[in-house]
Design a protein around this motif. Sequence first.
Motif, mmCIF file in Angstrom:
data_model
loop_
_atom_site.group_PDB
_atom_site.id
_atom_site.type_symbol
_atom_site.label_atom_id
_atom_site.label_comp_id
_atom_site.label_asym_id
_atom_site.label_seq_id
_atom_site.Cartn_x
_atom_site.Cartn_y
_atom_site.Cartn_z
ATOM 1 N N CYS A 8 0.857 -1.186 0.000
ATOM 2 C CA CYS A 8 0.000 0.000 0.000
ATOM 3 C C CYS A 8 0.888 1.229 0.000
ATOM 4 N N ALA A 9 0.570 2.194 -0.887
ATOM 5 C CA ALA A 9 1.316 3.449 -0.962
ATOM 6 C C ALA A 9 0.346 4.608 -0.726
ATOM 7 N N PRO A 10 0.296 5.153 0.490
ATOM 8 C CA PRO A 10 -0.585 6.293 0.775
ATOM 9 C C PRO A 10 0.071 7.590 0.312
ATOM 10 N N VAL A 11 -0.274 8.045 -0.885
ATOM 11 C CA VAL A 11 0.410 9.193 -1.491
ATOM 12 C C VAL A 11 -0.169 10.506 -0.981
ATOM 13 N N ARG A 12 -1.487 10.677 -1.103
ATOM 14 C CA ARG A 12 -2.172 11.862 -0.565
ATOM 15 C C ARG A 12 -3.346 11.356 0.258
ATOM 16 N N VAL A 13 -3.182 11.323 1.559
ATOM 17 C CA VAL A 13 -4.184 10.720 2.456
ATOM 18 C C VAL A 13 -5.252 11.748 2.815
ATOM 19 N N PRO A 14 -6.543 11.419 2.591
ATOM 20 C CA PRO A 14 -7.093 10.141 2.104
ATOM 21 C C PRO A 14 -7.421 10.143 0.609
ATOM 22 N N ALA A 15 -6.974 11.132 -0.140
ATOM 23 C CA ALA A 15 -7.460 11.337 -1.514
ATOM 24 C C ALA A 15 -6.827 10.409 -2.539
ATOM 25 N N GLU A 16 -5.634 9.877 -2.260
ATOM 26 C CA GLU A 16 -4.932 9.085 -3.274
ATOM 27 C C GLU A 16 -4.111 7.996 -2.587
ATOM 28 N N VAL A 17 -4.669 6.800 -2.591
ATOM 29 C CA VAL A 17 -4.031 5.660 -1.919
ATOM 30 C C VAL A 17 -3.910 4.535 -2.939
ATOM 31 N N TYR A 18 -2.703 4.031 -3.136
ATOM 32 C CA TYR A 18 -2.471 2.977 -4.120
ATOM 33 C C TYR A 18 -2.387 1.614 -3.425
ATOM 34 N N LEU A 19 -3.130 0.675 -3.954
ATOM 35 C CA LEU A 19 -3.089 -0.709 -3.483
ATOM 36 C C LEU A 19 -2.531 -1.531 -4.642
ATOM 37 N N VAL A 20 -1.287 -1.924 -4.508
ATOM 38 C CA VAL A 20 -0.564 -2.583 -5.598
ATOM 39 C C VAL A 20 -0.600 -4.087 -5.380
ATOM 40 N N VAL A 21 -1.098 -4.804 -6.394
ATOM 41 C CA VAL A 21 -1.438 -6.217 -6.226
ATOM 42 C C VAL A 21 -0.762 -7.058 -7.303
ATOM 43 N N ALA A 29 -1.264 -11.375 2.016
ATOM 44 C CA ALA A 29 -0.605 -10.090 1.775
ATOM 45 C C ALA A 29 -1.587 -9.055 1.244
ATOM 46 N N LEU A 30 -2.466 -9.459 0.309
ATOM 47 C CA LEU A 30 -3.417 -8.510 -0.252
ATOM 48 C C LEU A 30 -4.412 -8.036 0.800
ATOM 49 N N PHE A 31 -4.942 -8.950 1.599
ATOM 50 C CA PHE A 31 -5.881 -8.537 2.650
ATOM 51 C C PHE A 31 -5.172 -7.638 3.664
ATOM 52 N N HIS A 32 -3.930 -7.954 3.986
ATOM 53 C CA HIS A 32 -3.159 -7.120 4.918
ATOM 54 C C HIS A 32 -3.016 -5.701 4.368
ATOM 55 N N GLU A 33 -2.548 -5.600 3.136
ATOM 56 C CA GLU A 33 -2.349 -4.268 2.546
ATOM 57 C C GLU A 33 -3.694 -3.593 2.264
ATOM 58 N N GLY A 34 -4.724 -4.388 2.009
ATOM 59 C CA GLY A 34 -6.063 -3.822 1.854
ATOM 60 C C GLY A 34 -6.561 -3.184 3.134
ATOM 61 N N GLY A 35 -6.190 -3.758 4.283
ATOM 62 C CA GLY A 35 -6.530 -3.147 5.568
ATOM 63 C C GLY A 35 -5.871 -1.794 5.721
ATOM 64 N N HIS A 36 -4.595 -1.707 5.325
ATOM 65 C CA HIS A 36 -3.909 -0.410 5.328
ATOM 66 C C HIS A 36 -4.629 0.580 4.409
ATOM 67 N N ALA A 37 -4.945 0.126 3.188
ATOM 68 C CA ALA A 37 -5.548 1.022 2.196
ATOM 69 C C ALA A 37 -6.877 1.583 2.686
ATOM 70 N N GLU A 38 -7.735 0.726 3.250
ATOM 71 C CA GLU A 38 -9.029 1.204 3.744
ATOM 72 C C GLU A 38 -8.840 2.160 4.925
ATOM 73 N N HIS A 39 -7.876 1.878 5.772
ATOM 74 C CA HIS A 39 -7.603 2.769 6.901
ATOM 75 C C HIS A 39 -7.221 4.158 6.398
ATOM 76 N N TYR A 40 -6.265 4.222 5.483
ATOM 77 C CA TYR A 40 -5.830 5.521 4.963
ATOM 78 C C TYR A 40 -6.939 6.212 4.174
ATOM 79 N N ALA A 41 -7.679 5.448 3.377
ATOM 80 C CA ALA A 41 -8.690 6.036 2.498
ATOM 81 C C ALA A 41 -9.902 6.558 3.246
ATOM 82 N N ASN A 42 -10.097 6.115 4.477
ATOM 83 C CA ASN A 42 -11.265 6.537 5.248
ATOM 84 C C ASN A 42 -10.926 7.535 6.359
#
Length: 309
Positions: A88-101, A112-125
């Motif tokens: 997960c790359a949180p570039v502009r939180v919460p407006a731009e979060v990359y989830l690379v799969v 790994a995907l569910f783990h990084e997806g947890g990060h992505a949802e946290h940052y995006a919300n």
Amino acid sequence: FLDATSDLYADLVDPELEAVLGFGLPEARRADLARFFRAPGLDRGFEAERLIPVFTAAMERLGLDLAAQPNIVLDADQRPTKSPRAYCAPVRVPAEVYLVVPRVGGREDFAALFHEGGHAEHYANMDPALPVAYRYLGDNSVTESFAFLFEHVTEDRRWLREVLAADPEPVTSHVRAVRIYFLRRYAAKLIYELALHGPDADFARLPERYSRLLGDATGIDWPRETWLEDVDGGFYVAAYLRAWSLEACWRRAMLGRFGERWYAEPEAGRWLRELWSQGQRLRADELLAEATGEELRFDALAEEFAATG
């Protein structure tokens, strides 16, 4: 924790090493661990083509529709130089979060995907009105706890049966062994890193101390050579340990509030979004106390292994 789990460790890890590698702790070396974690014999149900559909469906069941979240950019393209693991790359939180799969296949990819997806949802919300410090900095135990919470879904017996039509017992037994290995390794690493960064650090003796601490914790003859390389900045080892403890608390709260299938309850997703909106304004112990009234207790993790060992 090391003392509390010392009698359980070999009983949990040895059979799984035998199943994957064909030998147990006395013969295992550090170089064998990557193969042990990979456990290709558990791949049935975790095929590469199912990775994205299973993940997006899991998010939808929690009321987290990725298609309706333009701030999460899902990069699922295959490229020759792409990382073989999700991140997960949180570039502009919460407006731009990359989830690379990636799409390699195997149980590790799903975890790994569910783990990084947890990060992505946290940052995006996170609340966009939060100060920068609470959106990018703060106690990383918090974001890691939500990543571990989502990763744990891929280990849940009911979820494995319902979603992947997989036999849960081999997966849960393997995951339990890997989990106790990492918890003991990180507990030993914290003891070592406190000595490494302490005012009385004896650098001539630290390589041996590193080797002994890690070897005693993991049951594996640990090499001295990585005594400086095997160190994360900012005591991140402590953030992981606190995150594992916090994740166990979130899991208990989810089960109590939303039942055994909490991972398929939109109400659970709404509760999580409320927590995520605070970013990392609070430390792990503060957020837990505010959300559930509980205290962050690392010994509860030892109790979990005692109950399942």
